[in-house]
Design a protein around this motif. Structure first.
Motif, PDB file in Angstrom:
ATOM      1  N   ARG A  22       0.817  -1.200   0.000  1.00  0.00           N
ATOM      2  CA  ARG A  22       0.000   0.000   0.000  1.00  0.00           C
ATOM      3  C   ARG A  22       0.859   1.261   0.000  1.00  0.00           C
ATOM      4  N   THR A  23       0.365   2.269  -0.700  1.00  0.00           N
ATOM      5  CA  THR A  23       1.064   3.549  -0.756  1.00  0.00           C
ATOM      6  C   THR A  23       0.856   4.307   0.551  1.00  0.00           C
ATOM      7  N   ILE A  24       1.950   4.850   1.092  1.00  0.00           N
ATOM      8  CA  ILE A  24       1.915   5.564   2.367  1.00  0.00           C
ATOM      9  C   ILE A  24       1.785   7.065   2.106  1.00  0.00           C
ATOM     10  N   LEU A  25       0.912   7.702   2.876  1.00  0.00           N
ATOM     11  CA  LEU A  25       0.708   9.149   2.779  1.00  0.00           C
ATOM     12  C   LEU A  25       1.280   9.840   4.005  1.00  0.00           C
ATOM     13  N   GLN A  26       2.026  10.912   3.758  1.00  0.00           N
ATOM     14  CA  GLN A  26       2.598  11.728   4.829  1.00  0.00           C
ATOM     15  C   GLN A  26       2.311  13.197   4.537  1.00  0.00           C
ATOM     16  N   LEU A  27       2.444  14.022   5.578  1.00  0.00           N
ATOM     17  CA  LEU A  27       2.395  15.455   5.346  1.00  0.00           C
ATOM     18  C   LEU A  27       3.549  15.862   4.446  1.00  0.00           C
ATOM     19  N   ASP A  28       3.316  16.850   3.596  1.00  0.00           N
ATOM     20  CA  ASP A  28       4.389  17.451   2.807  1.00  0.00           C
ATOM     21  C   ASP A  28       4.883  18.662   3.582  1.00  0.00           C
ATOM     22  N   PRO A  29       6.121  18.620   4.100  1.00  0.00           N
ATOM     23  CA  PRO A  29       6.611  19.719   4.941  1.00  0.00           C
ATOM     24  C   PRO A  29       6.548  21.081   4.261  1.00  0.00           C
ATOM     25  N   SER A  30       6.598  21.085   2.922  1.00  0.00           N
ATOM     26  CA  SER A  30       6.566  22.365   2.209  1.00  0.00           C
ATOM     27  C   SER A  30       5.149  22.749   1.778  1.00  0.00           C
ATOM     28  N   GLY A  31       4.149  22.031   2.323  1.00  0.00           N
ATOM     29  CA  GLY A  31       2.774  22.302   1.917  1.00  0.00           C
ATOM     30  C   GLY A  31       2.272  23.649   2.389  1.00  0.00           C
ATOM     31  N   TYR A  32       2.396  23.903   3.682  1.00  0.00           N
ATOM     32  CA  TYR A  32       1.946  25.170   4.250  1.00  0.00           C
ATOM     33  C   TYR A  32       2.855  25.570   5.399  1.00  0.00           C
ATOM     34  N   TYR A  33       2.762  26.847   5.781  1.00  0.00           N
ATOM     35  CA  TYR A  33       3.592  27.392   6.850  1.00  0.00           C
ATOM     36  C   TYR A  33       2.741  28.298   7.737  1.00  0.00           C
ATOM     37  N   ALA A  34       3.238  28.553   8.928  1.00  0.00           N
ATOM     38  CA  ALA A  34       2.583  29.492   9.833  1.00  0.00           C
ATOM     39  C   ALA A  34       3.650  30.264  10.594  1.00  0.00           C
ATOM     40  N   ILE A  35       3.327  31.493  10.937  1.00  0.00           N
ATOM     41  CA  ILE A  35       4.241  32.356  11.684  1.00  0.00           C
ATOM     42  C   ILE A  35       3.672  32.588  13.078  1.00  0.00           C
ATOM     43  N   GLY A  36       4.534  32.516  14.067  1.00  0.00           N
ATOM     44  CA  GLY A  36       4.138  32.801  15.441  1.00  0.00           C
ATOM     45  C   GLY A  36       4.906  33.984  15.970  1.00  0.00           C
ATOM     46  N   VAL A  37       4.211  34.850  16.692  1.00  0.00           N
ATOM     47  CA  VAL A  37       4.824  36.042  17.290  1.00  0.00           C
ATOM     48  C   VAL A  37       4.464  36.060  18.773  1.00  0.00           C
ATOM     49  N   HIS A  38       5.471  36.221  19.612  1.00  0.00           N
ATOM     50  CA  HIS A  38       5.221  36.338  21.049  1.00  0.00           C
ATOM     51  C   HIS A  38       5.692  37.706  21.528  1.00  0.00           C
ATOM     52  N   ILE A  39       4.748  38.470  22.072  1.00  0.00           N
ATOM     53  CA  ILE A  39       5.082  39.789  22.606  1.00  0.00           C
ATOM     54  C   ILE A  39       5.298  39.669  24.106  1.00  0.00           C
ATOM     55  N   ASP A  40       6.516  39.819  24.531  1.00  0.00           N
ATOM     56  CA  ASP A  40       6.858  39.904  25.944  1.00  0.00           C
ATOM     57  C   ASP A  40       7.279  41.351  26.196  1.00  0.00           C
ATOM     58  N   PRO A  41       7.031  41.893  27.378  1.00  0.00           N
ATOM     59  CA  PRO A  41       7.469  43.269  27.635  1.00  0.00           C
ATOM     60  C   PRO A  41       8.955  43.499  27.404  1.00  0.00           C
ATOM     61  N   ALA A  42       9.754  42.431  27.416  1.00  0.00           N
ATOM     62  CA  ALA A  42      11.192  42.590  27.208  1.00  0.00           C
ATOM     63  C   ALA A  42      11.618  42.290  25.770  1.00  0.00           C
ATOM     64  N   VAL A  43      11.006  41.292  25.135  1.00  0.00           N
ATOM     65  CA  VAL A  43      11.480  40.845  23.822  1.00  0.00           C
ATOM     66  C   VAL A  43      10.305  40.338  22.986  1.00  0.00           C
ATOM     67  N   ILE A  44      10.398  40.540  21.670  1.00  0.00           N
ATOM     68  CA  ILE A  44       9.405  39.998  20.750  1.00  0.00           C
ATOM     69  C   ILE A  44      10.073  38.870  19.968  1.00  0.00           C
ATOM     70  N   THR A  45       9.453  37.701  19.967  1.00  0.00           N
ATOM     71  CA  THR A  45      10.002  36.517  19.313  1.00  0.00           C
ATOM     72  C   THR A  45       9.162  36.165  18.100  1.00  0.00           C
ATOM     73  N   TYR A  46       9.835  35.792  17.009  1.00  0.00           N
ATOM     74  CA  TYR A  46       9.171  35.386  15.767  1.00  0.00           C
ATOM     75  C   TYR A  46       9.672  34.001  15.381  1.00  0.00           C
ATOM     76  N   VAL A  47       8.751  33.120  14.996  1.00  0.00           N
ATOM     77  CA  VAL A  47       9.136  31.806  14.489  1.00  0.00           C
ATOM     78  C   VAL A  47       8.332  31.504  13.233  1.00  0.00           C
ATOM     79  N   LEU A  48       8.925  30.734  12.344  1.00  0.00           N
ATOM     80  CA  LEU A  48       8.248  30.234  11.148  1.00  0.00           C
ATOM     81  C   LEU A  48       8.215  28.721  11.241  1.00  0.00           C
TER      82      LEU A  48
END
Length: 409
Positions: free
Chosen positions: A72-98
């Motif tokens: 049987r053929t196996i199906l997996q997520l395609d890592p390059s299918g979609y992306y999301a960005i996360g932003v965390h606002i801390d009073p000291a530092v702002i963090t961004y991740v993709l």
């Protein structure tokens, strides 16, 4: 595991059911296995899989012989299918991740939160940083599902408004979600930072040990995220988790709330740094050090504790005692036996506090849970709130929602 439906009108729901089933099995699944796990017919799974393959969300990952019958053929997520960005606002530092669709961090950057904490300045900087992280990663912008923002509370999640966070002056009723949507043209959602951190830990976890847990967030401020039955608890106004005013030292300093010895004041980095200065451990420039100075001072205290400085260790013993006091109260109330720590300030003292906090919790005479409380560090690290904010975008877009069954087209 949510099970699907074979009704034609529920194609969107079935699509997210299939996608979520594949996502939760990184090694991949065959169409037959997906049908068995979801309750969907073989034809429905085949149709949905074809749509997902055509959209580039999943991929065929080779052939596997699963016993009797043809391979049987196996199906997996395609890592390059979609992306999301996360932003965390801390009073000291702002963090961004993709993140990619599998939840793996592909890019990371941080900037100092502008000292004036002017919302307009912060939003402009966020827009620039979002565009920069997309460009640096070299990905197709059209495949970015959106931006998740983890913000100090209180927030109005439905309107996307930051109401009046105590550690961000000038932030009163800021329509952060809509402003950033206008600036970037991307879908944006807003979440309370401690809740986002709990979401990140939950999204990245496997196994029943993370079905129910308390996430203890240790940043410029403190708070808790709650997960019960693998569902994040938000409360009717989406602001659950404000643990800063749990009294841990009745003889402690007066809090702005009018009580004495509140958790937030007792263990905050600024309190630790001020105590270290008073005890002659470190020196601080000026009478009112800014967030950068507090950050540096906290690192100094942690470094001194790591080399065995008795006064620094005494400070962290106090922190451990106050943390344990609050945790015992919460785990008793909710019948929890797992605590996960994380946040921008946690990693610098994690090893020292993990040697102290669990023992103080489990020998507390006030503890009434039937099992010992397990305490661990987040598997994600200091960026857990930003990662959680990005996971919220993936979850909002890709995970099945039973509520959609009642919405007619």
């Amino acid at each position: 595991m949510r099970r699907g439906s074979n009704l034609h009108a529920l194609g969107g729901f079935n699509q997210t059911v299939v996608l979520d089933t594949i996502r939760r099995t990184p090694a991949g699944l065959s169409r037959v296995e997906i049908a068995e796990q979801t309750g969907l017919s073989a034809q429905t799974v085949s149709n949905v899989s074809r749509r997902l393959l055509d959209a580039g969300v999943i991929r065929e990952a080779g052939i596997r012989n699963l016993g009797v019958g043809k391979p049987r053929t196996i199906l997996q997520l395609d890592p390059s299918g979609y992306y999301a960005i996360g932003v965390h606002i801390d009073p000291a530092v702002i963090t961004y991740v993709l993140l990619n669709i599998e939840g793996h961090v592909l890019a990371h950057t941080t900037t100092r939160t502008p000292s004036a904490a002017d919302p307009g300045v912060v939003i402009t900087e966020m827009q620039d940083s979002v565009e920069a992280i997309i460009a640096a990663a070299g990905i197709d912008r059209q495949r970015v599902l959106g931006v998740g923002i983890a913000s100090p509370g209180p927030i109005d999640m439905n309107r996307g408004v930051v109401l009046d966070p105590p550690l961000l002056s000038n932030w009163h009723g800021v329509a952060l979600r809509d402003e950033l949507e206008r600036a970037t043209g991307l879908f944006v959602l807003l979440e309370k930072d401690v809740t986002a951190a709990a979401v990140g830990e939950l999204w990245k976890s496997t196994g029943a040990d993370h079905d129910d847990f308390l996430f203890f967030y240790y940043g410029t401020g403190v708070g808790v995220g709650l997960v019960l039955g693998r569902e994040v608890v938000r409360g009717p106004t989406q602001n659950a988790g404000d643990a800063g005013h749990i009294v841990v030292d009745p003889t402690g300093p007066l809090c702005r709330c009018g009580r004495r010895g509140c958790l937030g004041d007792a263990i905050s980095p600024v309190t630790i740094v001020n105590s270290a200065v008073e005890r002659g451990l470190i020196e601080m420039p000026g009478e009112t050090p800014d967030t950068s100075a507090i950050d540096a001072g906290f690192s100094q205290v942690a470094a001194l504790a790591h080399v065995g400085n008795p006064a620094a260790i005494e400070l962290l013993d106090e922190v451990a005692r106050y943390m344990a006091e609050a945790i015992v109260t919460i785990v008793n109330l909710l019948d929890l036996n797992r605590v996960v720590f994380g946040g921008p300030y946690w990693e610098r003292v994690a090893d020292l506090l993990l040697d102290r906090v669990p023992a103080v919790i489990n020998r507390s005479t006030a503890l009434v849970t039937l099992r010992p409380v397990t305490v661990t560090s987040s598997t994600i690290g200091a960026d857990v709130a930003a990662v959680g904010a990005a996971c919220l975008v993936l979850d909002a877009t890709l995970s099945p929602r039973s509520a959609t069954l009642f919405i007619s087209s």
